[in-house]
Write a protein that holds these residues in place. Structure first.
Motif, mmCIF file in Angstrom:
data_model
loop_
_atom_site.group_PDB
_atom_site.id
_atom_site.type_symbol
_atom_site.label_atom_id
_atom_site.label_comp_id
_atom_site.label_asym_id
_atom_site.label_seq_id
_atom_site.Cartn_x
_atom_site.Cartn_y
_atom_site.Cartn_z
ATOM 1 N N LYS A 100 0.835 -1.135 -0.132
ATOM 2 C CA LYS A 100 0.249 -0.117 0.069
ATOM 3 C C LYS A 100 0.897 1.110 0.074
ATOM 4 O O LYS A 100 0.621 2.348 -0.819
ATOM 5 C CB LYS A 100 -0.960 -0.046 1.165
ATOM 6 N N LYS A 101 1.855 1.202 0.704
ATOM 7 C CA LYS A 101 2.730 2.486 0.910
ATOM 8 C C LYS A 101 3.393 2.444 -0.488
ATOM 9 O O LYS A 101 3.556 3.791 -0.834
ATOM 10 C CB LYS A 101 3.793 2.253 2.149
ATOM 11 N N LEU A 102 3.834 1.624 -1.115
ATOM 12 C CA LEU A 102 4.611 1.738 -2.529
ATOM 13 C C LEU A 102 3.863 2.283 -3.418
ATOM 14 O O LEU A 102 4.181 3.151 -4.256
ATOM 15 C CB LEU A 102 5.238 0.289 -2.901
ATOM 16 N N LYS A 103 2.364 1.887 -3.361
ATOM 17 C CA LYS A 103 1.452 2.349 -4.189
ATOM 18 C C LYS A 103 1.437 4.099 -4.009
ATOM 19 O O LYS A 103 1.487 4.704 -5.095
ATOM 20 C CB LYS A 103 0.041 1.763 -3.969
ATOM 21 N N LEU A 122 -2.167 0.044 -10.029
ATOM 22 C CA LEU A 122 -3.019 -1.068 -9.757
ATOM 23 C C LEU A 122 -2.329 -1.770 -8.666
ATOM 24 O O LEU A 122 -1.456 -2.634 -8.926
ATOM 25 C CB LEU A 122 -3.429 -1.777 -10.733
ATOM 26 N N LEU A 123 -3.186 -1.695 -7.301
ATOM 27 C CA LEU A 123 -2.798 -2.703 -6.226
ATOM 28 C C LEU A 123 -3.472 -3.826 -6.184
ATOM 29 O O LEU A 123 -4.874 -3.606 -6.036
ATOM 30 C CB LEU A 123 -2.663 -1.958 -5.083
ATOM 31 N N THR A 124 -3.031 -5.149 -6.151
ATOM 32 C CA THR A 124 -4.040 -6.299 -6.018
ATOM 33 C C THR A 124 -3.346 -7.110 -5.405
ATOM 34 O O THR A 124 -2.568 -6.983 -4.707
ATOM 35 C CB THR A 124 -4.377 -6.683 -7.817
ATOM 36 N N GLY A 148 -7.971 -11.577 -6.124
ATOM 37 C CA GLY A 148 -7.984 -10.313 -6.867
ATOM 38 C C GLY A 148 -9.003 -10.006 -8.099
ATOM 39 O O GLY A 148 -8.991 -8.924 -8.709
ATOM 40 N N THR A 149 -10.018 -10.970 -7.833
ATOM 41 C CA THR A 149 -11.034 -10.830 -8.884
ATOM 42 C C THR A 149 -12.409 -11.070 -8.184
ATOM 43 O O THR A 149 -12.293 -11.494 -7.117
ATOM 44 C CB THR A 149 -11.143 -11.950 -10.215
ATOM 45 N N VAL A 182 1.455 -2.599 -11.969
ATOM 46 C CA VAL A 182 0.797 -3.393 -11.154
ATOM 47 C C VAL A 182 1.492 -3.934 -10.056
ATOM 48 O O VAL A 182 2.700 -4.296 -10.188
ATOM 49 C CB VAL A 182 0.412 -4.689 -12.107
ATOM 50 N N VAL A 183 1.229 -3.869 -8.802
ATOM 51 C CA VAL A 183 1.495 -4.278 -7.381
ATOM 52 C C VAL A 183 0.754 -5.526 -7.006
ATOM 53 O O VAL A 183 -0.204 -5.079 -6.578
ATOM 54 C CB VAL A 183 1.759 -3.039 -6.447
ATOM 55 N N SER A 184 1.541 -6.765 -6.847
ATOM 56 C CA SER A 184 0.538 -7.671 -6.287
ATOM 57 C C SER A 184 1.033 -8.221 -5.113
ATOM 58 O O SER A 184 2.042 -8.357 -4.891
ATOM 59 C CB SER A 184 0.366 -8.990 -7.244
ATOM 60 N N ASP A 185 -0.002 -8.329 -4.280
ATOM 61 C CA ASP A 185 0.305 -8.888 -2.788
ATOM 62 C C ASP A 185 0.136 -10.117 -2.927
ATOM 63 O O ASP A 185 -0.872 -10.741 -3.012
ATOM 64 C CB ASP A 185 -0.712 -8.479 -1.785
ATOM 65 N N ARG A 186 1.448 -11.068 -3.189
ATOM 66 C CA ARG A 186 1.338 -12.371 -3.403
ATOM 67 C C ARG A 186 1.120 -12.816 -4.800
ATOM 68 O O ARG A 186 0.298 -12.082 -5.579
ATOM 69 C CB ARG A 186 0.361 -13.299 -2.600
ATOM 70 N N TYR A 187 1.868 -13.734 -5.514
ATOM 71 C CA TYR A 187 1.828 -14.178 -6.842
ATOM 72 C C TYR A 187 2.318 -15.586 -6.920
ATOM 73 O O TYR A 187 2.267 -16.298 -5.884
ATOM 74 C CB TYR A 187 2.346 -13.233 -7.955
ATOM 75 N N THR A 188 3.000 -15.819 -7.908
ATOM 76 C CA THR A 188 3.615 -17.356 -8.228
ATOM 77 C C THR A 188 4.614 -17.761 -7.144
ATOM 78 O O THR A 188 4.649 -18.988 -6.684
ATOM 79 C CB THR A 188 4.275 -17.472 -9.639
ATOM 80 N N ASP A 189 5.543 -16.963 -6.516
ATOM 81 C CA ASP A 189 6.426 -17.512 -5.658
ATOM 82 C C ASP A 189 5.638 -18.064 -4.373
ATOM 83 O O ASP A 189 6.082 -18.610 -3.770
ATOM 84 C CB ASP A 189 7.386 -16.487 -5.341
#
Ligand code: TYD
Length: 205
Positions: A18-21, A32-34, A39-40, A88-95
């Motif tokens: 959030k802070k980075l956004k 876009l923060l997701t 996320g959908t 796009v900044v995503s809180d969690r993804y493939t890792d």
């Protein structure tokens, strides 16, 4: 640019994303923060199934649900936002899938990697911030504010294995994944390190 935040429970990802956004918007970027899972619209339902501590899921059911969530997320949210020029900044993804489902759940690496590649449609982050935390500190932080979810309820060993896998991923992908240990640092210090990492990445692009 596609930036992901990763880390074990209670590492502070959501706060820092959030802070980075806010920081990037202050520089004039559209951001876009997701998040994953959830996320959908459909993903929010899937998130409910995955986090509800009352649900006892087979490990394969679990990974298929994460894969379904990601398939929706990549095609309906992340790719369109990147195509329209947003960061796009995503809180969690493939890792997260690699760390939790291989490290934590012990599912076979080849199966998890196949599912990760298929569900992400080979979309890789440009930069990943791994916020590392020791499990004792992380779990305490994560369960202070709310009741533990299905993952937070796991044994300490599960969280230790997740962390180990994250650190292994970071070592293997050192140009993409930047690790910050958060055990003894305050929020402002960590955020300032994150901003420096992101600005350096911009200069290189
Ligand atoms: P969330 O509340 O988003 O976690 P946090 O508060 O730590 O950010 O819950 C997501 C949970 O799902 C978290 O425990 C990690 C787990 N997870 C997986 O096991 N595999 C995955 O692929 C993803 C995206 C999350």
């Amino acid at each position: 640019m596609f930036i992901t935040f990763e880390g074990p429970e209670g590492c502070g990802k959501s706060t820092h994303a959030k802070k980075l956004k806010t920081f990037l918007e202050g520089k004039g970027f559209q951001v876009l923060l997701t998040q994953e899972p959830g996320g959908t619209q459909v993903g929010k339902h899937i998130r409910g199934l995955l986090l509800d501590p009352q649900n006892v899921l087979d490990e394969k059911t679990e990974i298929y649900l994460f894969a379904a969530d990601r398939t929706e997320h990549v095609s309906k949210v992340i790719k369109p936002a990147l195509a329209s020029g947003k960061i796009v900044v995503s809180d969690r993804y493939t890792d997260s899938t690699l760390a939790y489902q291989i490290g934590g759940r012990n599912l076979p690496e080849d199966l998890v990697e196949y599912i990760v590649n298929a569900s992400s449609k080979d979309l890789k982050p440009d930069l990943t911030i791994l916020l590392d935390v020791s499990p004792e500190i992380g779990i305490k932080r994560a369960t202070q504010a709310s009741a533990p979810d299905r993952f937070e309820k796991e044994k300490l060993e599960f969280h230790e294995n997740v962390r180990k896998k994250y650190l292994e991923i970071a070592e293997k992908n050192h140009s993409r994944v930047k690790t910050i240990n958060t055990d003894k640092k305050g929020i402002e210090e960590i955020q300032s390190e994150i901003r420096q990492i992101v600005e350096k990445k911009f200069r290189k692009q």
